[in-house]
Design a protein around this motif. Sequence first.
Motif, PDB file in Angstrom:
ATOM      1  N   GLN A  69       0.811  -1.210   0.000  1.00 53.01           N
ATOM      2  CA  GLN A  69       0.000   0.000   0.000  1.00 53.01           C
ATOM      3  C   GLN A  69       0.846   1.263   0.000  1.00 53.01           C
ATOM      4  N   ASN A  70       2.027   1.223   0.623  1.00 52.31           N
ATOM      5  CA  ASN A  70       2.892   2.404   0.602  1.00 52.31           C
ATOM      6  C   ASN A  70       3.192   2.822  -0.832  1.00 52.31           C
ATOM      7  N   ALA A  71       3.476   1.841  -1.677  1.00 54.19           N
ATOM      8  CA  ALA A  71       3.784   2.151  -3.080  1.00 54.19           C
ATOM      9  C   ALA A  71       2.571   2.779  -3.765  1.00 54.19           C
ATOM     10  N   HIS A  72       1.379   2.223  -3.524  1.00 55.95           N
ATOM     11  CA  HIS A  72       0.156   2.767  -4.128  1.00 55.95           C
ATOM     12  C   HIS A  72      -0.150   4.165  -3.592  1.00 55.95           C
ATOM     13  N   TYR A  73       0.002   4.323  -2.273  1.00 54.67           N
ATOM     14  CA  TYR A  73      -0.289   5.603  -1.632  1.00 54.67           C
ATOM     15  C   TYR A  73       0.658   6.687  -2.150  1.00 54.67           C
ATOM     16  N   ALA A  74       1.953   6.377  -2.226  1.00 57.74           N
ATOM     17  CA  ALA A  74       2.937   7.355  -2.704  1.00 57.74           C
ATOM     18  C   ALA A  74       2.618   7.790  -4.136  1.00 57.74           C
ATOM     19  N   GLU A  75       2.212   6.829  -4.957  1.00 61.50           N
ATOM     20  CA  GLU A  75       1.849   7.141  -6.347  1.00 61.50           C
ATOM     21  C   GLU A  75       0.600   8.025  -6.396  1.00 61.50           C
ATOM     22  N   ALA A  76      -0.401   7.708  -5.566  1.00 61.59           N
ATOM     23  CA  ALA A  76      -1.630   8.508  -5.523  1.00 61.59           C
ATOM     24  C   ALA A  76      -1.322   9.933  -5.056  1.00 61.59           C
ATOM     25  N   LEU A  77      -0.473  10.059  -4.046  1.00 60.32           N
ATOM     26  CA  LEU A  77      -0.092  11.380  -3.546  1.00 60.32           C
ATOM     27  C   LEU A  77       0.606  12.177  -4.638  1.00 60.32           C
ATOM     28  N   GLU A  78       1.502  11.553  -5.365  1.00 61.13           N
ATOM     29  CA  GLU A  78       2.239  12.261  -6.412  1.00 61.13           C
ATOM     30  C   GLU A  78       1.296  12.745  -7.507  1.00 61.13           C
ATOM     31  N   ARG A  79       0.341  11.894  -7.904  1.00 57.46           N
ATOM     32  CA  ARG A  79      -0.657  12.315  -8.910  1.00 57.46           C
ATOM     33  C   ARG A  79      -1.473  13.487  -8.391  1.00 57.46           C
TER      34      ARG A  79
END
Length: 200
Positions: A69-79
């Motif tokens: 989830q960290n990877a998904h969350y970081a990507e969502a935050l960047e978008r």
Amino acid sequence: MPVASQPLGRRERNKQQKLDRITAAASELFAEHGIEEVTTQQIADKADIGTGTLFLYAKTKGELLLLVQNAHYAEALERGRAHAETIPDALNALMAIVRPIVECNRVQVENGRTYLREMVFGDPTEPHHSEALSIVAQTEEAIAAILGRDELVNADDAATTARIVSAIMFLSMAVSANPALDTEDIVQDIRTQIRLLLPQ
């Protein structure tokens, strides 16, 4: 003169490849079945490693979920951060950050709730938990930057207000246990709460 980064050695490359396989396997299995229905043995088998090796990278399923989830969350935050930079209105810019995080958290509702629980109650010295807290801090920094634009909120209050916005977002996601609940309803509820915080 900049120093060229040294290429990874074979051992480091092997470790990174195993971590990538573990992350991909856990991500696929958790998304398909939910964290409660997946065993560490299934993840190890799918990643083509032994369970002993798996536990070198994550000691529990909770830590594996944090990793994924960290990877998904970081990507969502960047978008969200990139989109927010194009929006002049503060409330809409804040929601540009919030929306992809909520969407990410709702892909598999039980995983999202378990992730939030691990984030709050997990061991802060564990590396994947520490990374999750770092991403939360980055989220609050992005929110504070928007609040500081055009002196909407003074610099001293921006960080505190950003923590409140973050708490609203995480609590709203955590209490929204019903998988049938529409993501848009959650986003609109968060928007209503945030709007009340902003100067009129």
